[in-house]
Enzyme design. Sequence first.
Site, PDB file in Angstrom:
ATOM      1  N   HIS A  42       0.816  -1.220   0.000  1.00 53.17           N
ATOM      2  CA  HIS A  42       0.000   0.000   0.000  1.00 53.17           C
ATOM      3  C   HIS A  42       0.850   1.272   0.000  1.00 53.17           C
ATOM      4  CE1 HIS A  42      -3.646  -2.267   0.429  1.00 53.17           C
ATOM      5  NE2 HIS A  42      -3.329  -2.745   1.610  1.00 53.17           N
ATOM      6  N   ASP A  64      -2.588 -10.663  -2.401  1.00 53.80           N
ATOM      7  CA  ASP A  64      -3.164 -10.173  -1.147  1.00 53.80           C
ATOM      8  C   ASP A  64      -4.651  -9.861  -1.375  1.00 53.80           C
ATOM      9  OD1 ASP A  64      -1.984  -8.753   1.594  1.00 53.80           O
ATOM     10  OD2 ASP A  64      -3.781  -7.741   0.846  1.00 53.80           O
ATOM     11  N   HIS A  72      -6.229  -7.351  -0.442  1.00 58.05           N
ATOM     12  CA  HIS A  72      -6.392  -5.915  -0.699  1.00 58.05           C
ATOM     13  C   HIS A  72      -5.648  -5.516  -1.981  1.00 58.05           C
ATOM     14  CE1 HIS A  72      -6.639  -6.391   3.766  1.00 58.05           C
ATOM     15  NE2 HIS A  72      -7.718  -5.641   3.578  1.00 58.05           N
ATOM     16  N   ASP A  78      -4.239 -12.843   3.386  1.00 57.36           N
ATOM     17  CA  ASP A  78      -5.479 -12.414   4.031  1.00 57.36           C
ATOM     18  C   ASP A  78      -6.722 -12.682   3.181  1.00 57.36           C
ATOM     19  OD1 ASP A  78      -4.495 -10.521   2.274  1.00 57.36           O
ATOM     20  OD2 ASP A  78      -4.472  -8.878   3.728  1.00 57.36           O
TER      21      ASP A  78
END
Length: 311
Positions: free
Chosen positions: A129, A166, A168, A247
């Site tokens: 991120h 991931d 996200h 995740d």
Amino acid sequence: MTTAFYSHADCRAHDMGRGHPECPQRLDAIHDHLIATGLVDALDMREAPLAKLEHLGHAHSSGFVNELRAALEPLAAGEHVALDPDTSAGPGTWAAALRGAGAAIAATDAVIDGSASNAFCAVRPPGHHATRGQAMGFCFFNNVAVAARHALDERGLERVAIIDFDVHHGNGTEDIIAGDERVLMVSIFQHPLYPYSGAVPMGTNMVNVPIAPYSRGDVVRAAIEEMWLPRLDEFKPQMLFVSAGFDAHREDELGQLGLIEADYAWITRHLVEVADRHAQGRIVSCLEGGYNLSALARSVAAHLRVLAGVA
Ligand SMILES: [Zn+2]
């Protein structure tokens, strides 16, 4: 065949406070599981070095690196500084962030130089991120983007792929490498979910595959077969960099996807095959998310078994 495993005790010293999911115990869970399963014996355990500041400049603006250093390096015991609502730094954060990027760079050099066939970096803070000029979403430096640029700018590679599974969207990596045609980035991510980006790719070198909440492995595998693998084969990367977040696991509460360990093994097997076809097997994989400690440890082990050829 040697799979190098990079980590460092400094990565445990970054602590965002009681109850924060991105906690030091994530690395303990991984390490304990590797010992309990004996998988540790199949890995070449190595200490992550500190990244040099000029390495970070391959992916981040010098202003950002200097500001982060000025804010983080002087922090003393008990001091914390908030960078966004869920990302904070304490006295151990600066060293941990340098170890995270340093691991990715060292792993890249080891794989290019041939002292390892492939490598996994069990580091925190995660990186995907972190944008060119901003720390956010538990991330400070974009470890994978720093390493990919190191391979291109310092080690003379001409084409590398970044793979992000991931849950996200890797908005930071996209911010850094969108439009850099030396890089093909392929990703899956739950959508909608934090950081609510990715549905519209920022460049033609981005293969963004949003996945609906509550999808399971069959949906993700089909998307990878249809959307990732043809583009990767067409691009013929000379090295693969993996943003390995776990995740999207069924037991992880930060997302609503339904992957299990067998799905991570399947994804890894396909990446190994791409790397074997085009990249002399060269893969550097870096830990991103994964917050259910047991599921994280089991999923990392499934990923590592395939990388190490002991699956
Ligand atoms: Zn994540």
